[in-house]
Design a protein around this motif. Structure first.
Motif, PDB file in Angstrom:
ATOM      1  N   ALA A  16      38.150  14.678  16.490  1.00 21.29           N
ATOM      2  CA  ALA A  16      39.073  14.970  17.585  1.00 21.29           C
ATOM      3  C   ALA A  16      38.490  16.020  18.525  1.00 21.29           C
ATOM      4  O   ALA A  16      38.622  15.904  19.748  1.00 21.29           O
ATOM      5  CB  ALA A  16      40.411  15.432  17.022  1.00 21.29           C
ATOM      6  N   GLN A  17      37.851  17.030  17.979  1.00 20.83           N
ATOM      7  CA  GLN A  17      37.225  18.065  18.811  1.00 20.83           C
ATOM      8  C   GLN A  17      36.084  17.482  19.636  1.00 20.83           C
ATOM      9  O   GLN A  17      35.929  17.811  20.812  1.00 20.83           O
ATOM     10  CB  GLN A  17      36.725  19.217  17.951  1.00 20.83           C
ATOM     11  N   ALA A  18      35.289  16.626  19.030  1.00 19.80           N
ATOM     12  CA  ALA A  18      34.182  15.996  19.754  1.00 19.80           C
ATOM     13  C   ALA A  18      34.707  15.117  20.884  1.00 19.80           C
ATOM     14  O   ALA A  18      34.164  15.129  21.993  1.00 19.80           O
ATOM     15  CB  ALA A  18      33.321  15.186  18.797  1.00 19.80           C
ATOM     16  N   GLU A  19      35.750  14.367  20.619  1.00 23.41           N
ATOM     17  CA  GLU A  19      36.336  13.518  21.649  1.00 23.41           C
ATOM     18  C   GLU A  19      36.929  14.345  22.780  1.00 23.41           C
ATOM     19  O   GLU A  19      36.785  13.991  23.957  1.00 23.41           O
ATOM     20  CB  GLU A  19      37.394  12.598  21.039  1.00 23.41           C
ATOM     21  N   ALA A  20      37.579  15.447  22.437  1.00 22.63           N
ATOM     22  CA  ALA A  20      38.147  16.323  23.459  1.00 22.63           C
ATOM     23  C   ALA A  20      37.040  16.914  24.327  1.00 22.63           C
ATOM     24  O   ALA A  20      37.175  17.007  25.554  1.00 22.63           O
ATOM     25  CB  ALA A  20      38.964  17.434  22.809  1.00 22.63           C
ATOM     26  N   ARG A  21      35.945  17.311  23.709  1.00 23.87           N
ATOM     27  CA  ARG A  21      34.809  17.863  24.464  1.00 23.87           C
ATOM     28  C   ARG A  21      34.204  16.807  25.385  1.00 23.87           C
ATOM     29  O   ARG A  21      33.880  17.101  26.541  1.00 23.87           O
ATOM     30  CB  ARG A  21      33.753  18.406  23.496  1.00 23.87           C
ATOM     31  N   CYS A  22      34.081  15.599  24.912  1.00 23.30           N
ATOM     32  CA  CYS A  22      33.563  14.515  25.758  1.00 23.30           C
ATOM     33  C   CYS A  22      34.475  14.277  26.958  1.00 23.30           C
ATOM     34  O   CYS A  22      33.995  14.073  28.076  1.00 23.30           O
ATOM     35  CB  CYS A  22      33.414  13.229  24.952  1.00 23.30           C
ATOM     36  N   THR A  23      35.768  14.305  26.721  1.00 26.50           N
ATOM     37  CA  THR A  23      36.729  14.130  27.807  1.00 26.50           C
ATOM     38  C   THR A  23      36.593  15.256  28.820  1.00 26.50           C
ATOM     39  O   THR A  23      36.575  15.012  30.032  1.00 26.50           O
ATOM     40  CB  THR A  23      38.166  14.071  27.253  1.00 26.50           C
ATOM     41  N   GLU A  24      36.474  16.491  28.341  1.00 25.24           N
ATOM     42  CA  GLU A  24      36.279  17.639  29.235  1.00 25.24           C
ATOM     43  C   GLU A  24      35.012  17.487  30.062  1.00 25.24           C
ATOM     44  O   GLU A  24      35.012  17.728  31.274  1.00 25.24           O
ATOM     45  CB  GLU A  24      36.181  18.931  28.434  1.00 25.24           C
ATOM     46  N   GLN A  25      33.930  17.105  29.405  1.00 27.53           N
ATOM     47  CA  GLN A  25      32.653  16.957  30.103  1.00 27.53           C
ATOM     48  C   GLN A  25      32.723  15.844  31.132  1.00 27.53           C
ATOM     49  O   GLN A  25      32.189  15.988  32.236  1.00 27.53           O
ATOM     50  CB  GLN A  25      31.528  16.680  29.106  1.00 27.53           C
ATOM     51  N   ARG A  26      33.390  14.747  30.813  1.00 28.84           N
ATOM     52  CA  ARG A  26      33.534  13.635  31.746  1.00 28.84           C
ATOM     53  C   ARG A  26      34.325  14.069  32.967  1.00 28.84           C
ATOM     54  O   ARG A  26      33.934  13.807  34.103  1.00 28.84           O
ATOM     55  CB  ARG A  26      34.227  12.454  31.064  1.00 28.84           C
TER      56      ARG A  26
END
Length: 57
Positions: A16-26
């Motif tokens: 979940a943290q990795a997905e949230a970070r990817c969303t932030e970066q996108r």
């Protein structure tokens, strides 16, 4: 000693943290590049793309 539930919970949290970070970066990348993306889209709308003449569809 960890039980199986702890391992699954931690893995789920990490995912979940990795997905949230990817969303932030996108979102950050899109915000930083929105002007260029809009300019390119406008150019394509007005002039087409370079390969328009080779497409058969």
């Amino acid at each position: 000693m960890r039980n199986q539930e702890d391992i699954i919970l931690s893995a789920t949290l990490e995912q979940a943290q990795a997905e949230a970070r990817c969303t932030e970066q996108r979102e950050q990348w899109l915000a930083e590049n929105s002007e260029a993306i809009n300019a390119y889209n406008e150019h394509v709308e007005n002039h087409g793309v370079f390969s328009d003449y080779v497409r058969s569809f």
